[in-house]
Write a protein that holds these residues in place. Structure first.
Motif, mmCIF file in Angstrom:
data_model
loop_
_atom_site.group_PDB
_atom_site.id
_atom_site.type_symbol
_atom_site.label_atom_id
_atom_site.label_comp_id
_atom_site.label_asym_id
_atom_site.label_seq_id
_atom_site.Cartn_x
_atom_site.Cartn_y
_atom_site.Cartn_z
ATOM 1 N N PRO A 66 0.804 -1.215 0.000
ATOM 2 C CA PRO A 66 0.000 0.000 0.000
ATOM 3 C C PRO A 66 0.842 1.272 0.000
ATOM 4 N N LEU A 73 -6.884 -3.226 -4.384
ATOM 5 C CA LEU A 73 -6.612 -2.001 -3.637
ATOM 6 C C LEU A 73 -7.910 -1.378 -3.144
ATOM 7 N N TYR A 101 -9.001 -3.338 -0.238
ATOM 8 C CA TYR A 101 -8.107 -2.999 0.877
ATOM 9 C C TYR A 101 -8.581 -1.703 1.517
ATOM 10 N N PHE A 102 -8.894 -0.750 0.653
ATOM 11 C CA PHE A 102 -9.343 0.533 1.128
ATOM 12 C C PHE A 102 -10.591 0.406 1.984
ATOM 13 N N LYS A 103 -11.536 -0.335 1.461
ATOM 14 C CA LYS A 103 -12.805 -0.467 2.174
ATOM 15 C C LYS A 103 -12.645 -1.182 3.510
#
Lengths: 107, 107
Positions: free
Chosen positions: B6, B99, B102-104
């Motif tokens: 990230p 991604l 991952y963000f959520k």
DNA sequence: TCATTATATCTAGATTTTCCGATATGTCAA
DNA sequence: TTGACATATCGGAAAATCTAGATATAATGA
């Protein structure tokens, strides 16, 4: 809170410690057991953690953590509430969820 | 493709031009009308755009755009295919959607 | 008022990033 | 081959970021 600036947000997230802070603040009671120790119980700073507790966990200098938190706040990721001599920082969930949609639709 | 990093991704996104490139490549035919001009029609580099076209649109030097694309590729955001003397870059949608999740879930 | 504590701001050296021109590599076509 | 073109890599000056110590500000309590 002005319009979200994705670049500033990405810059704020481009640092291991700052990213961790944001994640710790998702579950403050888990990562900061002493959370709210200073607060009289009639005052609620829900989800907020004071600078000193964050510093201790992040293991960087006081000035560094203060600047990190300021950077993240200016980017919109955090918001702060001052109570007495303490400043409590917590996530700005509104901005963060806007960011998540931005991600889904614009990236 | 190794595990997503990230921090490297956020660094790659912390630049106006690189962020634009990623967005342009969402709709290559829209942003790069001459797309694929060099390719014989039996070869398909779907969604890929060559460095020169990206450079022209990004308006930075050739070495800069080459380095930008490399940075983004190393971060996992792009993938490249060489065809003859051209290198075609396109989005790595698999990583990008990872991604987004991952963000959520993590941010 | 004064000492203490929490946080913010200032300053600066160290490190990293930026972005370019120059040059190298690779491919094609004559 | 050789020359022309596309892209990659190298090297470095300038700019930005990192991070800490020193200091300032603000609140508290004795």
């Amino acid at each position: 809170m002005r319009g979200m600036e994705p670049i500033d947000i990405f810059k704020a997230l481009s640092n291991e410690t700052r990213l961790s802070i944001l994640q710790w603040l998702k579950e403050p009671e888990k990562h900061f057991p002493k959370q709210g120790a200073h607060l009289p119980k009639e005052v609620s700073v829900k989800g907020g953690v004071c600078v000193g507790d964050i510093q201790e966990k992040a293991n960087v200098s006081q000035s560094t953590v203060s600047q990190y938190l300021n950077t993240m706040q200016k980017a919109g990721l955090l918001e702060s509430v001052r109570y007495g001599q303490w400043t409590y920082y917590r996530r700005n969930e509104e901005v963060i969820s806007k960011l998540a949609s931005y991600f889904k639709t614009e990236i």
